[in-house]
Motif scaffolding. Structure first.
Motif, PDB file in Angstrom:
ATOM      1  N   UNK A  52       0.832  -1.208   0.000  1.00 21.22           N
ATOM      2  CA  UNK A  52       0.000   0.000   0.000  1.00 21.22           C
ATOM      3  C   UNK A  52       0.867   1.259   0.000  1.00 21.22           C
ATOM      4  N   UNK A  53       1.922   1.254   0.785  1.00 18.73           N
ATOM      5  CA  UNK A  53       2.828   2.397   0.855  1.00 18.73           C
ATOM      6  C   UNK A  53       3.554   2.612  -0.470  1.00 18.73           C
ATOM      7  N   UNK A  54       4.048   1.529  -1.065  1.00 22.10           N
ATOM      8  CA  UNK A  54       4.755   1.620  -2.343  1.00 22.10           C
ATOM      9  C   UNK A  54       3.841   2.186  -3.427  1.00 22.10           C
ATOM     10  N   UNK A  55       2.626   1.645  -3.515  1.00 23.31           N
ATOM     11  CA  UNK A  55       1.701   2.084  -4.560  1.00 23.31           C
ATOM     12  C   UNK A  55       1.251   3.525  -4.344  1.00 23.31           C
ATOM     13  N   UNK A  56       1.035   3.897  -3.093  1.00 27.85           N
ATOM     14  CA  UNK A  56       0.626   5.269  -2.778  1.00 27.85           C
ATOM     15  C   UNK A  56       1.708   6.260  -3.177  1.00 27.85           C
ATOM     16  N   UNK A  57       2.976   5.850  -3.021  1.00 35.47           N
ATOM     17  CA  UNK A  57       4.081   6.733  -3.421  1.00 35.47           C
ATOM     18  C   UNK A  57       4.183   6.875  -4.939  1.00 35.47           C
ATOM     19  N   UNK A  58       3.712   5.877  -5.691  1.00 32.12           N
ATOM     20  CA  UNK A  58       3.821   5.916  -7.150  1.00 32.12           C
ATOM     21  C   UNK A  58       2.726   6.764  -7.787  1.00 32.12           C
ATOM     22  N   UNK A  59       1.497   6.587  -7.335  1.00 26.10           N
ATOM     23  CA  UNK A  59       0.376   7.226  -8.030  1.00 26.10           C
ATOM     24  C   UNK A  59       0.306   8.725  -7.775  1.00 26.10           C
ATOM     25  N   UNK A  60      -0.426   9.398  -8.626  1.00 26.33           N
ATOM     26  CA  UNK A  60      -0.764  10.808  -8.445  1.00 26.33           C
ATOM     27  C   UNK A  60      -2.208  10.822  -7.948  1.00 26.33           C
ATOM     28  N   UNK A  61      -2.401  11.107  -6.684  1.00 31.84           N
ATOM     29  CA  UNK A  61      -3.723  11.029  -6.064  1.00 31.84           C
ATOM     30  C   UNK A  61      -4.726  12.019  -6.659  1.00 31.84           C
TER      31      UNK A  61
END
Length: 96
Positions: A52-61
């Motif tokens: 979850x942390x890795x993916x959250x860092x990748x995406x543009x919210x």
């Protein structure tokens, strides 16, 4: 536990296409692709938080989205497959 990870990454820009590839690559590291932007991941709570942390860092919210469905430990009681199954049963030995 079984976690269903789904994502929608805006690919109208080059950076969006890069984010899409990065998200997919990370999801492949943790689970099995069952549809284009859907992965079944059998993970422990620590792995789930890390993913979850890795993916959250990748995406543009502001333009992308992630969804995590926590299905628990009883996978067969929670998942019904109809039609062609492209996934791999990760509960059985993988022999190539």
């Amino acid at each position: 536990m079984l976690v269903l990870v789904t994502y929608d990454v805006n690919t109208e820009t080059a950076s969006g296409k890069t984010r899409l590839r990065k998200v997919a690559k990370q999801c492949v590291n943790y689970g099995t692709r069952v549809q284009n932007s859907v992965f079944e991941c059998v993970v422990d709570p620590g792995q789930c938080l890390l993913l979850k942390s890795i993916l959250t860092d990748i995406i543009d919210e502001n333009v992308d989205s992630l969804r995590f469905y926590y299905l628990g430990k009883q996978r067969n009681a929670k998942v019904e497959q109809i039609g062609v199954c492209k996934g791999v049963n990760v509960d059985e030995p993988l022999i190539f």
